[in-house]
Write an enzyme that holds these catalytic residues in place. Sequence first.
Site, PDB file in Angstrom:
ATOM      1  CG  HIS A 184     -15.440  13.400  -6.189  1.00  0.00           C
ATOM      2  ND1 HIS A 184     -16.514  12.626  -6.592  1.00  0.00           N
ATOM      3  CD2 HIS A 184     -14.345  12.805  -6.731  1.00  0.00           C
ATOM      4  CE1 HIS A 184     -16.085  11.629  -7.339  1.00  0.00           C
ATOM      5  NE2 HIS A 184     -14.770  11.709  -7.434  1.00  0.00           N
TER       6      HIS A 184
ATOM      7  CG  ASP B 120     -19.832  12.301  -6.710  1.00  0.00           C
ATOM      8  OD1 ASP B 120     -19.363  11.168  -6.592  1.00  0.00           O
ATOM      9  OD2 ASP B 120     -19.128  13.330  -6.743  1.00  0.00           O
TER      10      ASP B 120
HETATM   11  P1  NAD Z   1      -4.665   8.024 -15.965  1.00  0.00           P
HETATM   12  O1  NAD Z   1      -3.542   7.560 -15.120  1.00  0.00           O
HETATM   13  O2  NAD Z   1      -5.225   7.085 -16.979  1.00  0.00           O
HETATM   14  O3  NAD Z   1      -4.235   9.332 -16.750  1.00  0.00           O
HETATM   15  C1  NAD Z   1      -3.695  10.415 -16.088  1.00  0.00           C
HETATM   16  C2  NAD Z   1      -2.822  11.150 -17.083  1.00  0.00           C
HETATM   17  O4  NAD Z   1      -2.341  12.319 -16.426  1.00  0.00           O
HETATM   18  C3  NAD Z   1      -1.595  10.357 -17.527  1.00  0.00           C
HETATM   19  O5  NAD Z   1      -1.560  10.316 -18.943  1.00  0.00           O
HETATM   20  C4  NAD Z   1      -0.423  11.119 -16.940  1.00  0.00           C
HETATM   21  O6  NAD Z   1       0.725  11.112 -17.793  1.00  0.00           O
HETATM   22  C5  NAD Z   1      -1.024  12.515 -16.843  1.00  0.00           C
HETATM   23  N1  NAD Z   1      -0.358  13.393 -15.874  1.00  0.00           N
HETATM   24  C6  NAD Z   1       0.201  13.076 -14.668  1.00  0.00           C
HETATM   25  N2  NAD Z   1       0.749  14.154 -14.105  1.00  0.00           N
HETATM   26  C7  NAD Z   1       0.531  15.191 -14.952  1.00  0.00           C
HETATM   27  C8  NAD Z   1       0.870  16.558 -14.935  1.00  0.00           C
HETATM   28  N3  NAD Z   1       1.570  17.099 -13.934  1.00  0.00           N
HETATM   29  N4  NAD Z   1       0.482  17.334 -15.977  1.00  0.00           N
HETATM   30  C9  NAD Z   1      -0.202  16.811 -17.022  1.00  0.00           C
HETATM   31  N5  NAD Z   1      -0.533  15.502 -17.092  1.00  0.00           N
HETATM   32  C10 NAD Z   1      -0.182  14.709 -16.076  1.00  0.00           C
HETATM   33  O7  NAD Z   1      -5.794   8.553 -14.974  1.00  0.00           O
HETATM   34  P2  NAD Z   1      -7.337   8.836 -15.298  1.00  0.00           P
HETATM   35  O8  NAD Z   1      -8.105   7.581 -15.115  1.00  0.00           O
HETATM   36  O9  NAD Z   1      -7.461   9.569 -16.591  1.00  0.00           O
HETATM   37  O10 NAD Z   1      -7.717   9.773 -14.059  1.00  0.00           O
HETATM   38  C11 NAD Z   1      -7.183  11.066 -13.939  1.00  0.00           C
HETATM   39  C12 NAD Z   1      -7.612  11.677 -12.610  1.00  0.00           C
HETATM   40  O11 NAD Z   1      -9.024  11.888 -12.587  1.00  0.00           O
HETATM   41  C13 NAD Z   1      -7.285  10.830 -11.379  1.00  0.00           C
HETATM   42  O12 NAD Z   1      -6.831  11.685 -10.345  1.00  0.00           O
HETATM   43  C14 NAD Z   1      -8.638  10.256 -11.004  1.00  0.00           C
HETATM   44  O13 NAD Z   1      -8.714   9.888  -9.649  1.00  0.00           O
HETATM   45  C15 NAD Z   1      -9.531  11.429 -11.319  1.00  0.00           C
HETATM   46  N6  NAD Z   1     -10.967  11.146 -11.465  1.00  0.00           N
HETATM   47  C16 NAD Z   1     -11.836  12.047 -10.928  1.00  0.00           C
HETATM   48  C17 NAD Z   1     -13.198  11.844 -11.034  1.00  0.00           C
HETATM   49  C18 NAD Z   1     -14.184  12.812 -10.425  1.00  0.00           C
HETATM   50  O14 NAD Z   1     -15.377  12.504 -10.392  1.00  0.00           O
HETATM   51  N7  NAD Z   1     -13.780  13.974  -9.949  1.00  0.00           N
HETATM   52  C19 NAD Z   1     -13.677  10.724 -11.711  1.00  0.00           C
HETATM   53  C20 NAD Z   1     -12.763   9.824 -12.254  1.00  0.00           C
HETATM   54  C21 NAD Z   1     -11.393  10.036 -12.122  1.00  0.00           C
HETATM   55  C1  LMR Z   2     -14.757   8.222  -9.209  1.00  0.00           C
HETATM   56  O1  LMR Z   2     -15.574   8.687  -8.422  1.00  0.00           O
HETATM   57  O2  LMR Z   2     -15.031   7.264  -9.956  1.00  0.00           O
HETATM   58  C2  LMR Z   2     -13.376   8.825  -9.290  1.00  0.00           C
HETATM   59  O3  LMR Z   2     -13.227   9.836  -8.351  1.00  0.00           O
HETATM   60  C3  LMR Z   2     -12.292   7.811  -9.223  1.00  0.00           C
HETATM   61  C4  LMR Z   2     -12.144   7.251  -7.829  1.00  0.00           C
HETATM   62  O4  LMR Z   2     -11.010   7.223  -7.330  1.00  0.00           O
HETATM   63  O5  LMR Z   2     -13.135   6.833  -7.240  1.00  0.00           O
END
Ligand code: NAD
Ligand code: LMR
Length: 331
Positions: free
Chosen positions: A191, A163
């Site tokens: 967030h 952010d």
């Molecule tokens: P994705 O679905 O591509 O990958 C997630 C991975 O996590 C998968 O490979 C899945 O098998 C694995 N997984 C699920 N449960 C698990 C567990 N208990 N232990 C270990 N691995 C596990 O998702 P992504 O795009 O990589 O996003 C991951 C997370 O990050 C989501 O919750 C998303 O919302 C979050 N995210 C946060 C931010 C932020 O700014 N904080 C930004 C982007 C994404």
């Molecule tokens: C983001 O800010 O891009 C991540 O937290 C993914 C989402 O769900 O918005």
Amino acid sequence: MSTTKTTPKQVTVTGAAGQIGYSLLFRLASGALFGPDQPIVLRLLEIEPAMKALEGVIMELDDCAFPLLAGIEATSDLDTGFSGANVAMLVGSVPRKAGMERKDLLSINGGIFKPQGQAIARSAASDVRVLVVGNPCNTNCLIARSNAPEVPAERWFAMTRLDENRAKTQLAKRAGVEVAAVSNLAIWGNHSATQFPDFANARIEGRPVPEVITDSAWLTGAFIETVQKRGAAIIEARGLSSAASAANAAIDSLVSVFNPTAEGDWTSLGVASKGEYGVPEGLQFGYPIRSTGDSWEVVPGLTHDEFAAERIRLTTEELLGERADVAELLN
Ligand code: NAD
Ligand code: LMR
């Protein structure tokens, strides 16, 4: 000539076969976190159904021949995954789809973070630092931290850096300056769509943002809303949530923990509140943070006008609601 070898840092990444993992692992292995002289071991934690995909990612890591990559451990066992971890990046969890808010994921993802917190307490290195990326990251971080009381509260971080980076770019574009000219940008609170990107305390070329961008309707309206809803806009456009920018922000977050903050500046991290700025103790709250590289503090003494205070109140309320919703997962 010295033959002393630097001991590799153990870096655990959960959800390593996912989208963010696919951007993150290669940057970590190329030295983006600890620099060109520090080898690392990647400890990749996945759920069983994703182990085959993880094998493919590991083949690609091998094929990069990264000189700093001293080893790879792939596992679906929590204690093996976190064994000796100096850094734990908790990414693995389900991302939201279009039309959802991040807190809608709590009932799906919250349960992941209790056993992970417990395993970190049992198995990680005594100096472990934990960054939670999986959403809703503030409250997931709270769940993990509360289940690892042996690990000091100041070692836990929720990611609000994406952010901050988004907000800086929006301000730079509007002011017609390079993004590096924007500093002191704090994301207050969650967030989520209630976060408050604090433009009033931010600076452009050292001057308060409202002196440089005088369109206050834009600052209090479109600017805040763009940052708050950027994640949703990316999901709408890509059909998938942000990944490369999230991986980049995850590395930025930890770099800013492990290195001194530039004089006069601050950065954004979700940390355990000790009641600073009237926020209830224990919430994992986005604050302006200054680090020495060894320790960090919430930047004291910033002021907020009525508009900002109301925004901070709203995001605090949301986090209190999330904490109440996961009461049974807290220790
Ligand atoms: P994705 O679905 O591509 O990958 C997630 C991975 O996590 C998968 O490979 C899945 O098998 C694995 N997984 C699920 N449960 C698990 C567990 N208990 N232990 C270990 N691995 C596990 O998702 P992504 O795009 O990589 O996003 C991951 C997370 O990050 C989501 O919750 C998303 O919302 C979050 N995210 C946060 C931010 C932020 O700014 N904080 C930004 C982007 C994404
Ligand atoms: C983001 O800010 O891009 C991540 O937290 C993914 C989402 O769900 O918005």
